[in-house]
Design a protein around this motif. Structure first.
Motif, mmCIF file in Angstrom:
data_model
loop_
_atom_site.group_PDB
_atom_site.id
_atom_site.type_symbol
_atom_site.label_atom_id
_atom_site.label_comp_id
_atom_site.label_asym_id
_atom_site.label_seq_id
_atom_site.Cartn_x
_atom_site.Cartn_y
_atom_site.Cartn_z
ATOM 1 N N UNK A 109 0.806 -1.214 0.000
ATOM 2 C CA UNK A 109 0.000 0.000 0.000
ATOM 3 C C UNK A 109 0.843 1.270 0.000
ATOM 4 N N UNK A 110 0.246 2.298 -0.600
ATOM 5 C CA UNK A 110 0.859 3.633 -0.618
ATOM 6 C C UNK A 110 -0.304 4.617 -0.738
ATOM 7 N N UNK A 134 -4.506 7.492 -3.338
ATOM 8 C CA UNK A 134 -3.074 7.260 -3.400
ATOM 9 C C UNK A 134 -2.322 8.496 -2.923
ATOM 10 N N UNK A 135 -1.229 8.279 -2.193
ATOM 11 C CA UNK A 135 -0.421 9.383 -1.696
ATOM 12 C C UNK A 135 0.065 10.239 -2.866
ATOM 13 N N UNK A 136 -0.084 11.551 -2.715
ATOM 14 C CA UNK A 136 0.340 12.478 -3.748
ATOM 15 C C UNK A 136 -0.722 12.792 -4.770
ATOM 16 N N UNK A 178 6.293 11.223 -1.214
ATOM 17 C CA UNK A 178 6.009 11.621 -2.587
ATOM 18 C C UNK A 178 5.130 10.588 -3.280
ATOM 19 N N UNK A 179 4.404 11.025 -4.293
ATOM 20 C CA UNK A 179 3.576 10.112 -5.061
ATOM 21 C C UNK A 179 4.454 9.175 -5.878
ATOM 22 N N UNK A 180 3.866 8.104 -6.326
ATOM 23 C CA UNK A 180 4.594 7.124 -7.113
ATOM 24 C C UNK A 180 5.082 7.717 -8.431
ATOM 25 N N UNK A 183 5.835 1.865 -3.807
ATOM 26 C CA UNK A 183 5.796 3.221 -4.369
ATOM 27 C C UNK A 183 7.074 3.608 -5.089
ATOM 28 N N UNK A 184 8.208 2.978 -4.740
ATOM 29 C CA UNK A 184 9.469 3.347 -5.378
ATOM 30 C C UNK A 184 9.718 2.561 -6.661
#
Length: 477
Positions: free
Chosen positions: A13-14, A32-34, A75-77, A179-180
Motif C-alpha cells: 500500500x501507498x 493514493x499518496x500524492x 512523494x507520489x509514485x 511506491x518506489x
C-alpha cells in the motif's frame, strides 16, 4: 482534521486517509499518496454523533496499519508514460478485418477463445468479441500498462501501482506495487506476480500481495518480464536474464540488448529490441536460437502455437511474419499506428497500437497472399454503444444477514471466508466445510478484522497451496 497514511516497505500500500469534522459534517478524503483522491461528505444530527462517526473511521484505519503523517512528506509514485514514436509504413496494407478505437494509446491486450481485452492509457478496458462487437467496459483509475491472464483470472496492471482483477463483475485491487517501483511491465503465473521497472529491476510478489524477492539487472528500462512454472525472464537495456523461482540467477545473455518487449513459448523466450531484431533464446541455457530481422525498432512480438511462426510490430506501423528459422515471410502495414502489443489466435493477429486501436488482422495464407498483391477487405470500424455500462472499481459491498448460512456454509454455491489477523497482516481463510486450511487471495481494500464474506466461489490455484476468490463478494452481517 486527522491525516493518516499507509505505506508499506518492500511492496504494497501507498495511500492516505483524511477525516475532517466541521460541526455536524464529516468529510473523508482517501486515495493514493500524492494524488487528490476521492471525497465523501456525511451529515449527522448532532456534533457529538459526527465526532463519534469520525472516531470510528479513524479507529478502523489505524487497526489496519494507518498512522498519523504530514501531507506532502511522502512523494507520489513515479510513473513513466511510454514514449510514442510511430511513423507511417511504406509496406502494402495488411488485411485488417475490423478495428476499434479505444480512445487513447493502447498497451494492454489479451485474447482467449471467448473475447479480446484492450486497455489504454486513459485507464479504459474494453472487451470485444472476435467478430468485432464491444461487450464490456471497465474504467480504472490510471493508465493500463498491460493485461495478463493467469488461468481463469484476468488482471490489468495500471500506472497507479495497482493490479486489478477483472474476473468478476466489478474490478478489485489484487496487488499493490511498492511506491518506489516505476512499473514498466507485468506478468503473472500461479498467483506470483513479476514486475519489471524503469531502474532495470525485477521484483516478484506472491498471491497474498507480499514481497518475495527483487534483483537489480545489469541495465535499465526493463520492458520485459515473463513468468512460467520454474522461472522469471527479465529483459532490459543490457540483455536478458533468467532467475529461478527463489531469485537465483541462472543465465544472462547480452546479445539481445535494448529490449522493448518480451514473449514466451514453452521452451523459448523472445525479446524484441530497439536494434530492429527479435531474438529467440533457449529457456534452459539462454543461447540464441534464432534472430528475426525487422526494419525498425521492435515494439512487440508474438508467436503462433509452438513458435511455428514469429510475428513482430515495429515503430514504422508495420507488422512482420517469420518462419521459426528466421526467414521473413511478409511485411505489411497496420494502417492504424505501431503495434505496442499483439497476440495470435486461430489465424488472426490481434494488435493494440499507438493510436489506440485494437485491430484484427486476417493472417491466413490466402488473406496474406491477397494483401501482398494489393487486395484487402474494407475494415469495419467498430463502435461501443453509447448505452454500454461503465464499471469502475469499488470497495462498497452488498450485505447479507448471516442467518442465511444454516446449510452447507451459504446459499447456493456461495463460499464463506473470514478475515483474521496474523501478526501485522490481515489474512482471509475459507470457513465453509470441505476446504483445506489455506489462505485466499482476496481484495485488501475490503478486508476488516473478524469480518465474514460470502463469495460466489473459490478455486485452488498453483502449487503454493492457496485459493482465489472469484465472482461477486458480499459482506455478512
Amino acid at each position: 482534521m486527522t491525516y493518516l497514511e499507509l505505506s508499506e516497505d518492500g511492496g504494497g500500500a501507498h495511500k492516505f486517509y483524511e477525516v475532517t469534522v466541521a460541526g455536524t459534517q464529516v468529510t473523508i478524503t482517501y486515495g493514493r499518496i500524492g494524488e487528490a483522491g476521492q471525497t465523501k461528505v456525511s451529515s449527522f444530527p448532532t456534533e457529538a454523533k459526527a465526532q463519534a462517526a469520525a472516531d470510528k473511521k479513524i479507529g478502523e484505519k489505524t487497526r489496519k496499519g494507518y498512522a498519523p503523517a504530514v501531507r506532502g512528506v511522502r512523494r507520489r509514485r513515479a510513473v513513466t508514460r511510454r514514449a510514442i514514436a510511430s511513423t507511417r509504413s511504406t509496406a502494402r496494407q495488411a488485411p485488417v478485418l475490423w478495428r476499434f478505437d479505444s480512445g487513447a494509446a493502447a498497451f494492454g491486450i489479451f485474447v482467449d477463445g471467448d473475447r479480446c481485452w484492450v486497455g489504454n492509457q486513459r485507464g479504459d478496458v474494453y472487451t470485444v468479441t472476435h467478430s468485432g462487437t464491444v461487450t464490456g467496459r471497465f474504467r480504472l483509475p490510471d493508465g493500463v500498462k498491460c493485461i495478463v491472464a493467469d488461468d481463469f483470472w484476468i488482471y490489468a496492471g495500471c500506472d497507479d501501482g495497482r493490479v486489478y482483477d477483472l474476473s468478476g463483475k466489478v474490478p478489485r485491487s489484487a496487488y499493490e506495487i511498492a511506491a518506489d517501483v516505476d512499473i514498466y511491465w507485468l506478468d503473472i503465473h500461479d498467483g506470483v506476480l513479476g514486475v519489471s521497472d524503469r531502474a532495470g529491476r525485477i521484483t516478484t510478489i506472491d498471491y497474498e500481495d507480499e514481497f518475495q524477492w527483487a534483483r537489480s539487472g545489469a541495465g535499465d528500462s526493463a520492458w520485459m518480464v515473463r513468468c512460467d512454472e520454474d522461472a522469471v525472464y527479465h529483459g532490459h537495456s543490457n540483455g536478458v536474464a533468467r532467475y529461478d523461482a527463489d531469485g537465483s540467477l541462472v543465465w544472462e545473455n547480452k546479445a539481445a540488448s535494448d529490449v522493448l518487449f518480451g514473449w514466451q513459448e514453452e521452451h523459448a523466450v523472445y525479446a524484441g529490441t530497439a536494434r530492429r531484431t527479435v531474438h529467440r533464446l533457449a529457456k534452459g541455457d539462454g543461447r540464441v536460437e534464432a534472430v528475426y530481422q525487422c526494419d525498425g525498432a521492435v515494439y512487440s512480438c508474438a508467436t503462433s502455437p509452438g513458435g511455428r511462426h514469429v510475428f513482430a510490430g515495429d515503430s514504422h506501423s508495420s507488422v512482420y511474419c517469420f518462419d521459426a528459422s528466421g526467414e521473413r515471410l511478409w511485411k505489411l502495414a497496420t494502417g492504424c499506428g505501431s503495434a505496442f502489443s499483439m497476440q495470435f489466435l486461430d489465424d488472426r493477429l490481434y494488435i493494440v497500437t499507438t493510436d489506440g486501436s485494437l485491430a484484427c488482422i486476417d493472417a491466413s495464407e490466402a488473406a496474406i497472399a491477397g494483401a501482398r498483391e494489393g487486395s484487402v477487405p474494407q475494415p469495419v470500424d467498430v463502435k461501443a454503444a453509447a448505452s454500454l455500462e461503465v464499471v469502475e472499481p469499488s470497495t462498497v459491498l452488498e450485505t447479507v444477514h448471516e442467518m442465511v448460512l444454516e446449510h452447507h456454509g451459504g446459499p447456493g454455491d456461495g463460499v464463506v471466508v473470514e478475515c483474521v489477523r496474523d501478526g501485522e497482516r490481515l489474512r482471509v481463510r475459507v470457513v465453509s466445510p470441505g476446504y483445506e486450511a489455506w489462505n485466499v487471495q482476496f481484495p485488501k481494500d475490503i478486508r476488516e478484522p473478524g469480518a465474514r464474506y460470502l463469495v460466489d466461489g473459490v478455486r485452488s490455484a498453483g502449487r503454493g497451496g492457496f485459493y482465489r476468490a472469484y465472482g461477486e463478494i458480499k459482506r455478512l452481517l
